[in-house]
Enzyme design. Structure first.
Site, mmCIF file in Angstrom:
data_model
loop_
_atom_site.group_PDB
_atom_site.id
_atom_site.type_symbol
_atom_site.label_atom_id
_atom_site.label_comp_id
_atom_site.label_asym_id
_atom_site.label_seq_id
_atom_site.Cartn_x
_atom_site.Cartn_y
_atom_site.Cartn_z
ATOM 1 N N GLY A 28 0.823 -1.210 0.000
ATOM 2 C CA GLY A 28 0.000 0.000 0.000
ATOM 3 C C GLY A 28 0.855 1.257 0.000
ATOM 4 N N GLY A 53 -2.559 -5.815 -0.069
ATOM 5 C CA GLY A 53 -2.975 -7.198 0.114
ATOM 6 C C GLY A 53 -3.160 -7.618 1.559
ATOM 7 C CG HIS A 54 -0.474 -6.375 4.962
ATOM 8 N ND1 HIS A 54 -0.540 -6.078 6.305
ATOM 9 C CD2 HIS A 54 0.003 -5.275 4.367
ATOM 10 C CE1 HIS A 54 -0.103 -4.837 6.499
ATOM 11 N NE2 HIS A 54 0.232 -4.329 5.326
ATOM 12 C CB CYS A 83 2.618 2.634 10.884
ATOM 13 S SG CYS A 83 1.891 1.487 9.712
HETATM 14 C C1 LIG Z 1 -1.756 -0.442 6.227
HETATM 15 C C2 LIG Z 1 -2.090 0.859 5.588
HETATM 16 C C3 LIG Z 1 -1.254 1.424 4.610
HETATM 17 C C4 LIG Z 1 0.062 0.815 4.200
HETATM 18 O O1 LIG Z 1 -0.061 -0.397 3.530
HETATM 19 P P1 LIG Z 1 1.251 -1.355 3.491
HETATM 20 O O2 LIG Z 1 0.893 -2.431 2.544
HETATM 21 O O3 LIG Z 1 1.458 -1.837 4.889
HETATM 22 O O4 LIG Z 1 2.373 -0.507 3.004
HETATM 23 C C5 LIG Z 1 -1.644 2.619 4.046
HETATM 24 N N1 LIG Z 1 -2.786 3.231 4.393
HETATM 25 C C6 LIG Z 1 -3.616 2.724 5.313
HETATM 26 C C7 LIG Z 1 -4.880 3.418 5.632
HETATM 27 C C8 LIG Z 1 -3.290 1.525 5.953
HETATM 28 O O5 LIG Z 1 -4.107 1.033 6.880
#
Ligand SMILES: *Cc1c(COP(=O)(O)O)cnc(C)c1O
Length: 395
Positions: free
Chosen positions: A76, A204-205, A328
């Protein structure tokens, strides 16, 4: 710390999700026998290319776009970075970016970096419900605005921005719009093409697929400048595709479409049962953010007179996983920037826990959490030197 023999009650589905066994099964052949490079012309390669085509169709069908508008990324964060950097680099005279004070760190860190490189960033504030003032947003748009970038669903509170109304404003003013839909995809109907957004990011995760794969929707009429250069993905994203993970993302997207109704019913019932019990049984509990315009799976609660870090440890002892704000930023003692932006005190932010439910939770797990959490809060309040102001006031 939690001993490995104890079953896990995973209430942190906004941080990441359990891989769906069907996703795992779909990926396996592509990790073992089907190791072809999708750019190779012989059968082994062509089969990999065809698997990418299928996944692209599955993802585009979930988000309501054409397959050609979907490019695969590593996460993401990469999707978000690529969209923002592309929009920021199209016209050298457009050096203004509009975002909000409650974004994911991928957006915040990149915008802060761009600010050091001469870009001007407008950080739109939110009110105590977590909502934007759309008039303020409209007024912030200028002739030199390169992009508006914001969340669909907030990862900490679940609060939803009115993306449809926002897209109307940005389209009227002819400014590109990027939506960080990482938390929204799979939980809400998306309809990217109908919305009129130019970019949309997903991961994806957060969708029961493994970590390390994501996708970016780029509207076919939007110019796109790649960030990672190479010939793959129509020269829009270099690097030999992570075939197995992309196959997994496709499968996860297909499953998300079939499970979407469940998010609005079964998962929402878990969330509501848990949240309503906390509100009635634990004095000094409040919901952070708008309870109506919110993801069906997320409950951000503030418990007066506790430190969330302590609560996380005690809950972990019982196998319960939840979060003190965004994953994060965990590990740092700073109160959540989202809760601070909503105008909450440091104490309220520090006393907040996020519970996020998912399709693999069970009624029994919710029962256990409903028992465990009030006990933990009570224990922490007894331990705290000031005692519990709320309980004391009630006696
Ligand atoms: C988890 C998340 C991301 C980042 O996605 P990753 O695949 O972990 O880099 C970005 N925006 C939001 C709102 C998220 O919850």
């Amino acid at each position: 710390m939690n001993s490995s023999s104890q079953p896990i009650i995973y209430l942190d589905n906004n941080a990441t999700t359990q891989v769906d066994p069907a996703v795992f099964d779909a990926m396996m052949p592509w990790l073992r026998d089907e190791y072809g490079n999708p750019s190779s012309v012989y059968g082994l390669g062509r089969r990999a290319a065809s698997a990418l085509d299928t996944a692209r169709e599955q993802v585009s069908s979930l988000i309501g776009s054409t397959p050609e508008e979907v490019l695969f990324t590593s996460c993401g964060s990469e999707s978000i970075n690529s969209a923002i950097l592309s929009a920021a680099s199209i016209d050298p005279d457009k050096t203004h970016i509009i975002t909000t004070a409650v974004e994911h760190s991928a957006t915040i860190k990149l915008c802060e970096h761009l600010a050091r490189r001469g870009y001007e960033i407008t950080w739109l504030p939110v009110n105590s419900s977590g909502h934007l003032d759309l008039e303020k947003l409209a007024k912030a748009i200028r002739p030199d605005t390169a992009l508006v970038t914001l969340l669909w669903a907030n990862n900490e509170t679940g609060v939803l921005f009115p993306v449809q109304e926002i897209a109307k404003i940005t389209n009227e003013k002819k400014v590109p719009l990027h939506i960080d839909a990482v938390q929204a995809v799979g939980k809400l109907p998306i309809g990217a093409s109908d919305l009129g957004v130019q970019f949309l990011s997903l991961s994806g995760h957060k969708l029961h697929c493994p970590k390390g794969v994501g996708a970016l929707y780029v509207n076919r009429r939007m110019r796109f400048t790649p960030w990672l250069r190479g010939s793959q993905e129509n020269a829009r994203r270099g690097g030999t595709q992570n075939v197995a993970s992309i196959v997994g993302l496709g499968k996860a997207a297909e499953l998300a479409a079939t499970h979407q109704e469940e998010e609005r019913t079964r998962v929402k019932e878990f969330r509501d049962r848990f949240e309503n019990t906390m509100l009635t049984q634990v004095a000094g509990t409040e919901v952070n953010g708008d309870r109506e315009n919110r993801l069906p799976n997320t409950s951000s609660l503030s418990f007066e007179g506790i430190e969330s870090e302590g609560a996380l440890m005690l809950l972990d002892d019982q196998g319960i996983c939840c979060s003190a704000g965004s994953a994060c930023t965990s590990g740092s003692v700073h109160p959540s920037h989202v809760l601070k932006a909503m105008g909450f005190t440091n104490d309220r932010a520090r006393g907040s826990l996020r519970f996020s439910f998912g399709r693999f939770n069970t009624d029994e797990e919710i029962d256990k959490a409903i028992e465990a959490v009030p006990t933990v809060i009570e224990k922490l309040r007894k331990l705290s030197p000031a005692g519990s102001p709320v309980l004391a006031a009630q006696e």
